[in-house]
Design a protein around this motif. Sequence first.
Motif, mmCIF file in Angstrom:
data_model
loop_
_atom_site.group_PDB
_atom_site.id
_atom_site.type_symbol
_atom_site.label_atom_id
_atom_site.label_comp_id
_atom_site.label_asym_id
_atom_site.label_seq_id
_atom_site.Cartn_x
_atom_site.Cartn_y
_atom_site.Cartn_z
ATOM 1 N N LYS A 33 0.818 -0.963 0.207
ATOM 2 C CA LYS A 33 0.005 -0.018 -0.022
ATOM 3 C C LYS A 33 0.484 1.054 0.052
ATOM 4 N N ASN A 34 1.826 1.193 -0.013
ATOM 5 C CA ASN A 34 3.151 1.749 0.335
ATOM 6 C C ASN A 34 2.383 2.557 -1.508
ATOM 7 N N ALA A 35 1.844 3.936 -1.143
ATOM 8 C CA ALA A 35 2.155 4.376 -2.301
ATOM 9 C C ALA A 35 3.482 5.183 -2.934
ATOM 10 N N ASP A 36 4.096 5.869 -2.126
ATOM 11 C CA ASP A 36 5.621 6.777 -1.849
ATOM 12 C C ASP A 36 6.080 5.996 -2.806
ATOM 13 N N ALA A 37 6.794 4.563 -2.630
ATOM 14 C CA ALA A 37 7.381 4.045 -3.303
ATOM 15 C C ALA A 37 6.942 3.736 -4.733
ATOM 16 N N TYR A 38 5.383 3.389 -4.917
ATOM 17 C CA TYR A 38 4.999 2.929 -6.409
ATOM 18 C C TYR A 38 5.558 5.022 -7.240
ATOM 19 N N LEU A 39 5.496 5.415 -6.314
ATOM 20 C CA LEU A 39 5.566 7.076 -7.130
ATOM 21 C C LEU A 39 6.764 7.102 -7.440
ATOM 22 N N SER A 40 7.625 6.745 -6.818
ATOM 23 C CA SER A 40 9.411 6.839 -7.150
ATOM 24 C C SER A 40 9.647 5.757 -8.261
ATOM 25 N N LEU A 41 9.275 4.869 -8.154
ATOM 26 C CA LEU A 41 9.270 3.413 -8.738
ATOM 27 C C LEU A 41 9.309 3.897 -9.774
ATOM 28 N N VAL A 42 8.421 4.202 -10.333
ATOM 29 C CA VAL A 42 7.777 5.127 -11.829
ATOM 30 C C VAL A 42 8.788 5.486 -12.240
ATOM 31 N N ALA A 43 9.058 7.020 -11.626
ATOM 32 C CA ALA A 43 9.977 7.662 -12.093
ATOM 33 C C ALA A 43 11.057 7.515 -12.391
ATOM 34 N N ALA A 44 11.713 6.469 -11.547
ATOM 35 C CA ALA A 44 13.333 5.423 -11.820
ATOM 36 C C ALA A 44 12.238 4.337 -12.855
ATOM 37 N N TYR A 45 12.105 3.834 -13.105
ATOM 38 C CA TYR A 45 11.243 3.424 -14.423
ATOM 39 C C TYR A 45 11.139 4.084 -15.717
ATOM 40 N N VAL A 46 10.887 5.571 -15.674
ATOM 41 C CA VAL A 46 10.511 6.648 -16.620
ATOM 42 C C VAL A 46 12.042 6.723 -17.523
ATOM 43 N N ALA A 47 12.797 6.783 -16.176
ATOM 44 C CA ALA A 47 14.431 7.169 -16.314
ATOM 45 C C ALA A 47 15.065 6.504 -16.978
ATOM 46 N N THR A 48 14.853 5.432 -17.088
ATOM 47 C CA THR A 48 15.929 4.809 -17.784
ATOM 48 C C THR A 48 14.833 3.842 -18.572
ATOM 49 N N GLY A 49 13.801 4.314 -18.912
ATOM 50 C CA GLY A 49 13.240 3.730 -20.005
ATOM 51 C C GLY A 49 12.376 2.940 -20.514
ATOM 52 N N ASP A 50 12.695 2.516 -19.180
ATOM 53 C CA ASP A 50 11.717 0.349 -18.616
ATOM 54 C C ASP A 50 10.035 0.890 -18.741
ATOM 55 N N TYR A 51 9.260 1.656 -19.859
ATOM 56 C CA TYR A 51 8.106 1.704 -19.711
ATOM 57 C C TYR A 51 6.864 0.242 -19.691
ATOM 58 N N GLY A 52 8.150 -0.500 -20.099
ATOM 59 C CA GLY A 52 6.548 -1.670 -19.952
ATOM 60 C C GLY A 52 6.653 -1.668 -18.715
ATOM 61 N N SER A 53 7.808 -1.704 -17.805
ATOM 62 C CA SER A 53 7.438 -1.611 -16.280
ATOM 63 C C SER A 53 6.418 -0.577 -15.683
ATOM 64 N N VAL A 54 6.427 0.354 -16.731
ATOM 65 C CA VAL A 54 5.443 0.974 -15.996
ATOM 66 C C VAL A 54 4.334 0.777 -15.507
ATOM 67 N N GLU A 55 3.785 0.416 -17.071
ATOM 68 C CA GLU A 55 3.007 -0.509 -16.817
ATOM 69 C C GLU A 55 2.854 -1.256 -16.150
ATOM 70 N N GLU A 56 3.152 -2.923 -16.029
ATOM 71 C CA GLU A 56 3.173 -3.376 -14.852
ATOM 72 C C GLU A 56 2.550 -3.499 -13.203
ATOM 73 N N LEU A 57 3.505 -2.280 -12.998
ATOM 74 C CA LEU A 57 3.369 -1.530 -12.113
ATOM 75 C C LEU A 57 2.049 -1.153 -12.172
ATOM 76 N N PHE A 58 1.597 -0.530 -12.719
ATOM 77 C CA PHE A 58 0.578 0.290 -12.743
ATOM 78 C C PHE A 58 -0.707 -0.565 -12.176
#
Length: 87
Positions: A33-58
Amino acid sequence: MAGAVRPRCKYLSDGNYEEAIIAFTAAIEIDQKNADAYLSLVAAYVATGDYGSVEELFSKACDSDMREIDVKLLANRILQSPELSIT
């Protein structure tokens, strides 16, 4: 649990995205339920260009017990990323 995430934000600010991904993934495993961790993980994935992982994370966030408002915040953050904008 948000306090445990804050020191890990240094990984993001230092551009150490791989370490950030490891740290935020671990934080989510501890507290789904850690929203901060999800938000930060999205930022890290976007920075690395790993957009597929963004979709999986959502998808994972939607299936978790996260509050609806936090899932909406996550969706908003994703949609605001210029790299992921829909044209």
